[in-house]
Design an enzyme around this catalytic site. Structure first.
Site, short mmCIF file in Angstrom:
data_model
loop_
_atom_site.label_atom_id
_atom_site.label_comp_id
_atom_site.label_asym_id
_atom_site.label_seq_id
_atom_site.Cartn_x
_atom_site.Cartn_y
_atom_site.Cartn_z
N SER A 60 -3.86 5.40 40.03
CA SER A 60 -2.47 5.07 40.38
C SER A 60 -2.46 3.78 41.18
CB SER A 60 -1.86 6.19 41.23
OG SER A 60 -0.59 5.80 41.70
N TYR A 65 -2.22 11.63 48.58
CA TYR A 65 -2.33 11.41 47.13
C TYR A 65 -2.90 10.02 46.86
CZ TYR A 65 -0.50 10.27 42.41
OH TYR A 65 -0.35 9.85 41.11
P1 NAP Z 1 3.16 15.10 34.35
O1 NAP Z 1 4.21 14.60 33.45
O2 NAP Z 1 3.54 15.97 35.52
O3 NAP Z 1 2.08 15.88 33.44
C1 NAP Z 1 0.95 16.41 34.06
C2 NAP Z 1 0.09 17.07 33.02
O4 NAP Z 1 -1.10 17.54 33.68
C3 NAP Z 1 0.73 18.30 32.41
O5 NAP Z 1 0.33 18.39 31.05
C4 NAP Z 1 0.12 19.47 33.21
O6 NAP Z 1 0.03 20.68 32.49
C5 NAP Z 1 -1.26 18.92 33.44
N1 NAP Z 1 -1.94 19.51 34.59
C6 NAP Z 1 -1.61 19.46 35.90
N2 NAP Z 1 -2.51 20.11 36.64
C7 NAP Z 1 -3.44 20.59 35.78
C8 NAP Z 1 -4.63 21.33 35.95
N3 NAP Z 1 -5.05 21.75 37.15
N4 NAP Z 1 -5.35 21.63 34.84
C9 NAP Z 1 -4.95 21.21 33.61
N5 NAP Z 1 -3.83 20.51 33.40
C10 NAP Z 1 -3.09 20.21 34.48
O7 NAP Z 1 2.28 13.91 34.97
P2 NAP Z 1 2.17 12.35 34.56
O8 NAP Z 1 3.21 11.61 35.29
O9 NAP Z 1 2.04 12.20 33.10
O10 NAP Z 1 0.79 12.00 35.28
C11 NAP Z 1 -0.44 11.90 34.58
C12 NAP Z 1 -1.43 11.17 35.48
O11 NAP Z 1 -0.90 9.88 35.81
C13 NAP Z 1 -1.70 11.88 36.80
O12 NAP Z 1 -3.06 11.76 37.12
C14 NAP Z 1 -0.87 11.09 37.80
O13 NAP Z 1 -1.37 11.15 39.11
C15 NAP Z 1 -0.96 9.69 37.20
N6 NAP Z 1 0.13 8.78 37.60
C16 NAP Z 1 1.41 9.05 37.25
C17 NAP Z 1 2.41 8.15 37.65
C18 NAP Z 1 3.86 8.37 37.32
O14 NAP Z 1 4.71 7.66 37.89
N7 NAP Z 1 4.21 9.27 36.43
C19 NAP Z 1 2.07 7.02 38.38
C20 NAP Z 1 0.75 6.79 38.70
C21 NAP Z 1 -0.22 7.67 38.30
P3 NAP Z 1 1.34 21.64 32.29
O15 NAP Z 1 2.25 20.90 31.36
O16 NAP Z 1 0.79 22.87 31.67
O17 NAP Z 1 1.92 21.82 33.65
#
Ligand code: NAP
Length: 242
Positions: free
Chosen positions: A137, A151
């Site tokens: 991130s 985080y």
């Molecule tokens: P998201 O939409 O909340 O999706 C998270 C995914 O991870 C979901 O499929 C969830 O499964 C799965 N998950 C969470 N905990 C888990 C666990 N313990 N075991 C297996 N699966 C798990 O998140 P996102 O925004 O796409 O984020 C993805 C990555 O990008 C993360 O590492 C996050 O920190 C990083 N990131 C995101 C942003 C942003 O603005 N969105 C910015 C910077 C970095 P379920 O669907 O079953 O709950």
């Protein structure tokens, strides 16, 4: 032979976009999710419609046995060629003094322990080289004051994991890189208590808008693929200038 890629957290958000993009590029995909089976099943349908062999496994990445089972299931698709370490969580946005220890432990467990467990399985199974992409991130360098400093600190650990693993695994032909997204339009913000964050934070993003999941998936796909054959140990920032 088609590349075989494991994507953690592939049911929603950045992971789902990455799964769709990789399937379109000819990968076979094993994705995992934790709870949302319906979302993962919908992604699976799209991947198969794109001609990919694909499977979805319910696996909590913080549990070594479930991670092992995920990689065993992926082996049905052929020899592993790549891992996208993506499954991550935030916790309620707020001042550092209000941080609850359970939320701190959960963020460390999923975003660091889970990444290490998955990278370890991948490193053992990528016997003919391959690539790992860790989703970090922009918070890792910004620090996320007033939001979730813990985080941000864990995402900085992801970057260090990337650099160290890249050096350790390079002799085995395994490249390890990270993508550092800025603010991307996914459900993660609802989970941190600010569902409209992708819009409300626009004022601080130089490009003037939040990112879309597929814009992050594009960078992940590049780092996984042969066009990035000389890139390892790098953190690619995809943050609209943040
Ligand atoms: P998201 O939409 O909340 O999706 C998270 C995914 O991870 C979901 O499929 C969830 O499964 C799965 N998950 C969470 N905990 C888990 C666990 N313990 N075991 C297996 N699966 C798990 O998140 P996102 O925004 O796409 O984020 C993805 C990555 O990008 C993360 O590492 C996050 O920190 C990083 N990131 C995101 C942003 C942003 O603005 N969105 C910015 C910077 C970095 P379920 O669907 O079953 O709950």
């Amino acid at each position: 032979m088609a590349p075989v890629t494991v994507i953690t957290g592939g049911g929603r958000g950045i992971g789902a976009a990455t799964a769709r993009r990789l399937a379109a590029a000819g990968h076979h995909v094993a994705l995992c999710y934790r709870r949302d089976e319906a979302a993962a099943t919908a992604v699976l349908t799209d991947l198969r419609a794109a001609g990919a062999q694909a499977l979805a496994v319910r696996a909590d990445t913080t549990d070594p046995d479930q991670v092992h089972a995920l990689f065993d299931a992926a082996a049905q698709l052929g020899p592993l060629t790549g891992l996208v370490n993506n499954a991550g969580v935030t916790s309620p946005i707020g001042p550092f003094t209000e941080l609850r220890v359970d939320d701190l432990r959960r963020v460390v467990d999923v975003n660091l322990v889970g990444y290490v467990l998955c990278a370890q399985q991948a490193a053992r199974r990528l016997t003919d080289g391959g690539a790992i992409v860790n989703v970090s991130s922009a918070a890792a360098t910004l620090g996320s004051p007033g939001e979730y400093v813990h985080y941000a600190a864990v995402k900085a650990a992801t970057d260090t994991l990337t650099v160290g693993l890249a050096k350790e695994l390079a002799p085995k032909g395994i490249r390890v890189n990270a993508v550092a997204p800025g603010i991307v339009r996914t459900d993660i913000h609802a989970d941190s208590g600010v569902p409209d964050r992708a819009d409300s934070a626009v004022g601080r993003i130089p490009l003037g808008r939040a990112g879309e999941p597929d814009e992050i998936a594009a960078a992940i796909a590049w780092l996984l693929g042969p066009d990035a054959s000389y890139a390892t140990g790098t953190v690619l920032r995809v943050s609209g200038g943040l």
